[in-house]
Design a protein around this motif. Sequence first.
Motif, PDB file in Angstrom:
ATOM      1  N   GLN A  43     -22.949 -41.566  17.619  1.00  0.00           N
ATOM      2  CA  GLN A  43     -22.571 -40.969  18.901  1.00  0.00           C
ATOM      3  C   GLN A  43     -21.493 -39.927  18.645  1.00  0.00           C
ATOM      4  OE1 GLN A  43     -20.676 -43.589  21.786  1.00  0.00           O
ATOM      5  NE2 GLN A  43     -21.633 -42.489  23.462  1.00  0.00           N
ATOM      6  N   GLN A  74     -21.912 -36.864  23.838  1.00  0.00           N
ATOM      7  CA  GLN A  74     -23.356 -36.929  23.563  1.00  0.00           C
ATOM      8  C   GLN A  74     -23.890 -38.338  23.762  1.00  0.00           C
ATOM      9  OE1 GLN A  74     -25.152 -34.319  21.582  1.00  0.00           O
ATOM     10  NE2 GLN A  74     -23.455 -32.909  21.842  1.00  0.00           N
ATOM     11  N   GLY A  75     -25.202 -38.434  23.783  1.00  0.00           N
ATOM     12  CA  GLY A  75     -25.850 -39.732  23.843  1.00  0.00           C
ATOM     13  C   GLY A  75     -25.942 -40.360  22.470  1.00  0.00           C
ATOM     14  N   LEU A  76     -26.808 -41.347  22.350  1.00  0.00           N
ATOM     15  CA  LEU A  76     -26.967 -42.091  21.100  1.00  0.00           C
ATOM     16  C   LEU A  76     -28.152 -41.556  20.311  1.00  0.00           C
ATOM     17  CD1 LEU A  76     -26.527 -45.666  22.587  1.00  0.00           C
ATOM     18  CD2 LEU A  76     -24.783 -44.131  21.698  1.00  0.00           C
TER      19      LEU A  76
END
Lengths: 115, 113
Positions: free
Chosen positions: A37, A41-43
């Motif tokens: 991450q 931001q996302g994963l």
Amino acid sequence: DGGITQSPKYLFRKEGQNVTLSCEQNLNHDAMYWYRQDPGQGLRLIYYSQIVNDFQKGDIAEGYSVSREKKESFPLTVTSAQKNPTAFYLCASSITSGSSTDTQYFGPGTRLTVL
Amino acid sequence: GQQLNQSPQSMFIQEGEDVSMNCTSSSIFNTWLWYKQEPGEGPVLLIALYKAGELTSNGRLTAQFGITRKDSFLNISASIPSDVGIYFCAGQHLDTGGFKTIFGAGTRLFVKA
């Protein structure tokens, strides 16, 4: 208590060094995952393992390596080939992988900073 | 590949207000999951949805699995300061080799007391 543990919580490393992040679970889950991450931001999936002695590349595997010698452990090595390793790393596990009801449970994360 | 569009990216609200966020995709999903992540911690599962149309509550949180199976929303009623965090949706879809999970980019919630 059952759960997922990651260690260390914070990790600093010099450029050019390999470093290994620990992930252990006592939930008796077959499947384990590593995500990266970045801020805001996302994963993003790095690697996952559906069963002992087997693992698959995720979307951003370059510069990383894993092993799955024991059901409860899934260490991630960030190698010197990873160009931008500073990030928050999350480990997760699920009962199995491949079922529509496989819910992933996350560890507390390791923040890696490359100096 | 499959993508989830999560919106809004961030929300700034007053304590006591209701909150709504959603995830959409052009593809069909079999399961929707909602997680909350607090600063410096791992995501914690809030609600899991397994059937189209399903509406599930967890305290002040309510989530629904869209009828088309392409979307899901999460509502938080009467927000409080400890609701602050990043809320992620995740969808599971059938891919080669079994079901795969993908995550939205998250909705960052800020609550002003």
